[in-house]
Scaffold this motif. Structure first.
Motif, PDB file in Angstrom:
ATOM      1  N   UNK A  57       6.919  -7.806   7.764  1.00  0.00           N
ATOM      2  CA  UNK A  57       7.826  -7.691   6.615  1.00  0.00           C
ATOM      3  C   UNK A  57       9.271  -7.602   7.091  1.00  0.00           C
ATOM      4  N   UNK A  58       9.500  -6.786   8.114  1.00  0.00           N
ATOM      5  CA  UNK A  58      10.856  -6.622   8.642  1.00  0.00           C
ATOM      6  C   UNK A  58      11.377  -7.948   9.189  1.00  0.00           C
ATOM      7  N   UNK A  59      10.528  -8.679   9.884  1.00  0.00           N
ATOM      8  CA  UNK A  59      10.943  -9.943  10.490  1.00  0.00           C
ATOM      9  C   UNK A  59      11.303 -10.981   9.438  1.00  0.00           C
ATOM     10  N   UNK A  60      10.810 -10.801   8.212  1.00  0.00           N
ATOM     11  CA  UNK A  60      11.152 -11.695   7.109  1.00  0.00           C
ATOM     12  C   UNK A  60      12.143 -11.041   6.146  1.00  0.00           C
ATOM     13  N   UNK A  61      12.880 -10.052   6.626  1.00  0.00           N
ATOM     14  CA  UNK A  61      13.795  -9.329   5.748  1.00  0.00           C
ATOM     15  C   UNK A  61      14.797 -10.218   5.046  1.00  0.00           C
ATOM     16  N   UNK A 258      -0.357  -7.569  -9.357  1.00  0.00           N
ATOM     17  CA  UNK A 258      -1.317  -7.594  -8.251  1.00  0.00           C
ATOM     18  C   UNK A 258      -1.300  -8.947  -7.546  1.00  0.00           C
ATOM     19  N   UNK A 259      -1.226 -10.016  -8.330  1.00  0.00           N
ATOM     20  CA  UNK A 259      -1.134 -11.353  -7.738  1.00  0.00           C
ATOM     21  C   UNK A 259       0.140 -11.486  -6.900  1.00  0.00           C
ATOM     22  N   UNK A 260       1.246 -10.932  -7.415  1.00  0.00           N
ATOM     23  CA  UNK A 260       2.509 -11.021  -6.692  1.00  0.00           C
ATOM     24  C   UNK A 260       2.492 -10.249  -5.397  1.00  0.00           C
ATOM     25  N   UNK A 261       2.145  -8.965  -5.470  1.00  0.00           N
ATOM     26  CA  UNK A 261       2.146  -8.140  -4.265  1.00  0.00           C
ATOM     27  C   UNK A 261       1.047  -8.573  -3.294  1.00  0.00           C
ATOM     28  N   UNK A 262      -0.142  -8.933  -3.839  1.00  0.00           N
ATOM     29  CA  UNK A 262      -1.210  -9.410  -2.978  1.00  0.00           C
ATOM     30  C   UNK A 262      -0.851 -10.711  -2.292  1.00  0.00           C
ATOM     31  N   UNK A 266      -0.519 -11.330   1.833  1.00  0.00           N
ATOM     32  CA  UNK A 266      -1.290 -12.374   2.518  1.00  0.00           C
ATOM     33  C   UNK A 266      -0.365 -13.360   3.215  1.00  0.00           C
ATOM     34  N   UNK A 267       0.656 -13.824   2.508  1.00  0.00           N
ATOM     35  CA  UNK A 267       1.566 -14.801   3.094  1.00  0.00           C
ATOM     36  C   UNK A 267       2.304 -14.231   4.296  1.00  0.00           C
ATOM     37  N   UNK A 268       2.757 -12.979   4.178  1.00  0.00           N
ATOM     38  CA  UNK A 268       3.549 -12.390   5.247  1.00  0.00           C
ATOM     39  C   UNK A 268       2.697 -12.100   6.477  1.00  0.00           C
ATOM     40  N   UNK A 269       1.541 -11.478   6.286  1.00  0.00           N
ATOM     41  CA  UNK A 269       0.741 -11.058   7.442  1.00  0.00           C
ATOM     42  C   UNK A 269      -0.075 -12.204   8.045  1.00  0.00           C
ATOM     43  N   UNK A 270      -0.436 -13.196   7.243  1.00  0.00           N
ATOM     44  CA  UNK A 270      -1.329 -14.237   7.742  1.00  0.00           C
ATOM     45  C   UNK A 270      -0.634 -15.555   8.060  1.00  0.00           C
TER      46      UNK A 270
END
Length: 383
Positions: A57-61, A258-262, A266-270
């Motif tokens: 998350x930080x790397x995509x700040x 939920x769709x937004x945060x989920x 997923x996009x950030x970590x994967x």
């Protein structure tokens, strides 16, 4: 980053809108992530905690600047959609009364950076920077976009958005959910055209996929000038209209959030490591940010989660935090302030706390009083 407060009092004769506190709370996390992005503590890096880390998350700040642009369009529409004939001069004075006092304070703080600019830039560039920067116009010229304060380019974008908004607000917008969803999708895709063209043609001749450290005229223009971000702002307006038309109930708001945060997780970590930087910078995550915004724009679980008092305190000062963090952090390091006080072992965390506290104080004692003073002066002048 500056986003109009959802609780801004409308002009006389218009009903005051209900506040949207969760959108204030999420701004605090976004601003802190941007600060961490610029000055990342070692404890958040992958090699410190490879299996459990906030570093993705930080790397995509940097993507949260686009989130702020989206929120800006959304909240302005929330406040003004029922006022298509709003007074243009009143609107601009109200926006500048919020934008400029903290910016002026930041210019004073940035005097040492201006001295550095004098020594590292050519005389013509320096003179242009000194003229354009106080006018919030430095972001219109790519080579000067980061003059004196690296993050202030976003205010040039906001200035353009504010100039456009009264006319955008007067347009005939679709009044059905399906048409507004189609419009939002079209704006999202149009906004990705320029970064896609950049990837295809490589006009800066980098010879590799651009990243956050890449330089060149065209990537600088793509990152910092207003045009590539206009679609994000207008998409925020369309989202505000969609919010009004859809009138989501508690259950649907929970699902959409939920769709937004989920989707973001997923996009950030994967997948973030495999997505082109310029697409991420210029709006690729816009749909998940839109879903997050709709989930928080009313009572429900997301509103409760992001309306906690600490988040609200920092969120109210998020504009000051965004604008001040870069130069204040650098000046603290140059001055060796914490070493002289014998608390250097707590850095950079002590710097983060100091900057957040400074932003809260500046908001309370500079931004709010100056805003009231300017608006009072303008009302008397109008009368």
């Amino acid at each position: 980053m500056n986003v109009t407060s959802p609780a801004t009092k409308p002009a006389t004769g218009h009903e005051r809108k209900a506040p949207l506190p969760a959108l204030t709370g999420i701004r605090s996390l976004a601003a802190i992530c941007i600060m961490f992005f610029h000055f990342t503590p070692a404890g958040l890096r992958w090699n410190a905690h490879p299996w459990m880390t906030l570093y993705p998350v930080v790397d995509l700040g940097f993507v949260f600047v686009g989130f702020f642009f989206l929120l800006s369009g959304f909240i302005l529409t929330y406040n003004y959609a029922d006022r298509p004939r709003l007074n243009v001069s009143d609107f601009w004075v109200a926006r500048l009364s919020r934008l400029y006092p903290i910016y002026l304070l930041t210019l004073v703080i940035s005097i040492p950076m201006i001295v550095v600019e004098f020594h590292v830039r050519g005389r013509l560039d320096f003179l242009e920077g000194m003229v354009l920067t106080p006018l919030l116009l430095q972001g219109l010229v790519p080579r000067l976009a980061t003059f004196a304060n690296t993050v202030a380019w976003a205010l040039s974008c906001e200035l353009v958005f504010y100039l456009l908004f009264p006319w955008l607000n007067r347009m005939r917008w679709p009044r059905s959910v399906s048409k507004l969803l189609a419009l939002f999708t079209a704006l999202w895709l149009i906004g990705l055209i320029l970064p896609t063209l950049y990837i295809h043609f490589d006009p800066d001749h980098l010879g590799h996929m651009a990243d956050r450290y890449s330089g060149g005229f065209w990537i600088t223009a793509l990152k910092y000038t207003p045009l590539p971000h206009v679609c994000t702002f207008i998409a925020g307006i369309a989202l505000g209209r969609l919010h009004h038309v859809a009138n989501l109930g508690l259950r649907w708001r929970t699902v959409v959030g939920l769709c937004g945060f989920g989707g973001f997780i997923v996009l950030v970590w994967e997948y973030s490591a495999h997505l082109p930087y310029v697409l991420l910078h210029d709006g690729l995550l816009l749909p998940v940010f839109a879903a997050m915004t709709l989930g928080m724009a009313g009572p429900g679980v997301w509103a409760k989660m992001f309306s906690m008092p600490p988040l609200m305190w920092v969120g109210t000062a998020s504009y000051a935090l965004y604008l001040m963090h870069f130069n204040v952090f650098i000046l603290l390091q140059i001055d060796h302030a914490w070493a002289r006080l014998g608390v250097a072992r707590f850095d950079p965390w002590i710097s983060y706390v100091f900057i957040i506290a400074l932003a809260i104080v500046a908001t309370r004692w500079v931004e709010h009083p100056a805003q009231k003073l300017i608006n009072s002066w303008w009302k008397k002048r109008r009368a």
